[in-house]
Design an enzyme around this catalytic site. Sequence first.
Site, short mmCIF file in Angstrom:
data_model
loop_
_atom_site.label_atom_id
_atom_site.label_comp_id
_atom_site.label_asym_id
_atom_site.label_seq_id
_atom_site.Cartn_x
_atom_site.Cartn_y
_atom_site.Cartn_z
CG ASN A 161 -1.90 -1.18 1.15
OD1 ASN A 161 -2.50 -1.43 0.10
ND2 ASN A 161 -1.99 -1.92 2.23
CB SER A 211 4.93 7.27 -4.90
OG SER A 211 4.95 6.69 -6.18
CB THR A 257 14.84 -6.39 -7.92
OG1 THR A 257 13.96 -5.44 -8.51
CG2 THR A 257 15.69 -7.04 -9.00
NE ARG A 281 9.22 -4.19 -44.83
CZ ARG A 281 8.48 -5.26 -45.13
NH1 ARG A 281 9.05 -6.43 -45.36
NH2 ARG A 281 7.18 -5.15 -45.20
N GLY A 297 7.08 -2.52 -38.18
CA GLY A 297 5.76 -2.93 -38.66
C GLY A 297 5.36 -4.27 -38.09
N GLY A 298 4.77 -5.12 -38.92
CA GLY A 298 4.29 -6.43 -38.48
C GLY A 298 5.37 -7.25 -37.81
CD GLU A 301 16.08 1.79 -8.47
OE1 GLU A 301 16.77 2.79 -8.21
OE2 GLU A 301 16.57 0.68 -8.76
CB THR A 306 6.05 6.97 -11.15
OG1 THR A 306 5.79 8.07 -10.25
CG2 THR A 306 5.51 5.68 -10.56
CD GLU A 340 3.44 9.86 -13.66
OE1 GLU A 340 4.11 8.91 -13.20
OE2 GLU A 340 3.05 9.90 -14.83
#
Lengths: 379, 245
Positions: A129, A132, A158, A268, A339-340, A363, A365, A367
């Site tokens: 909970n 940040s 980690t 390509r 592309g594809g 580590e 965000t 923000e």
Amino acid sequence: MDFELNENQRLIADMIKDFGEREIAPFRNEWDDKQEFPVHIFKKFGELGLMGVLVPQAYGGSGFTYDEYITVVSEVAKLDPGIGLSVAAHNSLCTGHILQFGNEEQKQRWLPKLATAEWIGAWGLTEPNTGSDAGNMKTTARKDGNEWVINGTKNWITHGKSGDVAVVIVRTGEVGDSHGMTAFVVERGTPGFKAGKKEDKLGMRTSETAEMIFEDCRIPETNMLGKEGEGFVQAMKVLDGGRISIAALSLGIAEGAFEAALAYSQERHQFNQPIFNFQGISFKLADMATKLECAKLLTYQAAHLKNNGKPVTKESAMAKYYASECAVSFANEAVQIFGGYGYTKDYPVEKYYRDSKLCTIGEGTSEIQKLVISRQILR
Amino acid sequence: MNILVCITHVPDTTSRIAFTNDNTEFDKNGVQFIIGPYDDYALARAVELKEQHGGKITVLNVGEAETEPTIRKALAIGADEAVRVNAFPSDSFFVANQIAAVAKQGEYDLILMGRESIDFNGGMVHGMVGELLGLPSFSPVMQLDVEGTTAKITREIEGGKEKLEVSLPFVAGCQEPIAEWKIPNMRGIMSARTKPLNVVEPTDATVHSQLSKYELPPAKGAVKMIDADNVEELVDLLKNEAKVI
């Protein structure tokens, strides 16, 4: 000011490429698929000296500066971002915390094992909970004689499962008090310390992320890093360096995605010419090339300040914020250029696309980085 | 044991080969240079021999200042010191002369190098160095073990392998599987900076050959598909057009 890689950095980059081509590239898709954390690679990294890059040689490390450290993390990330993330977390969080705040005895006790990867390190700040908002953490440590008793759960850790040793920051004072938290070292095998769920992730699947659970886990007073109440302040300082790590990780992904897209745009052919000839493609690459240089300059600036012991909070937040946003947008553009084919696992950009997103979250965000930067520029 | 390892500074195997200045110079633009892969085997074996028997490894390169990063890599891998003969490696005889001059200055038990460089692929230097020093030379050596003052070596010969026992000192041109390539570690990289790299001037700068022009091999032609039933046409084309039968 020298903007070129130094000789050490070039040798390190070569070493990682040589090693990676043989030992990582042929297997990374399988590890990614099975979400396998390749512990044996980290043991080999230990032999190469990549697990204690910043640790002085006296403690079994390599004794390099943040300049070389950036090269290590970004070159490994280019090969496999998940392994890059684990290298970053091991070096700058767990090992970095003990290196910065451990006393001599503690350094002698844990750093040689960490620097050689005999032990893999974990670092626990985040809780279910409180991401940040670390100040509101619920995991506590209560003093009982010469011991501390830890209770609670840390998550998104980690190496939460495979880590042989963890630095955890837990509450020892009042909720919301930034001086009410303390850092402890807990070794695997300590009664009451166990691993919880391993997360099934979008990307960075070669890096293990798991819960760490503490149930009446008793540890001696000698495992406390620094003084009681310093844990949060220490963690913020560790994260100042950690942000340089994630900036370097992001640089590796950004550069990898850019190089792959640049090469593909010349191979390509459509309408009888390489797709690079179309400005719709080449302008994307021109933007990427320019932003990549900006991200590098910000990251090396932060490293330079850190190497010289100067305040780096603002600059490391800027580097982390900018480089991680670059990694995500470059991976996105690279898939578009492919592309594809870019949407398949036959080319590396699909993996960069999934792996990169962690960089704007972990580590701190983007923000939170902006919050850090805005507080700093107001001073 | 005192080992001299001669290394070349060559374009990476995946480099795009192009020429400039009216096809008289190799275009180094964007090309990454590496230790010659065969030299890398020689160096790796030297490091192993040093681990077994002790001693010192001197790495030698004939080249201009730009080769120093390549030399540093050899030091990072495990050589103890380096010598750079400050000259462009014009041809095999020139290079062999420089190597022989350096080799005469030290008492080397072994002089190792790759069986050939991968730029001009001459494969002649080891033989020339042997002649210039009055030492036996062997190439391509795939196995090399030392016991006291003799070495057991295996070299590739036409259609097979030859096992020999040789007295030290001698010259060997090496190839796989003499050793596994070594990757430098961080300590090696750190210590490479402080190991001596001595620059010496060439002893005899006479160059006996002159380069007139580079030329790329002709581009591969298009593939001709022939129906599986049409064997006659295939034979005809192989005989009269490709002229291979």
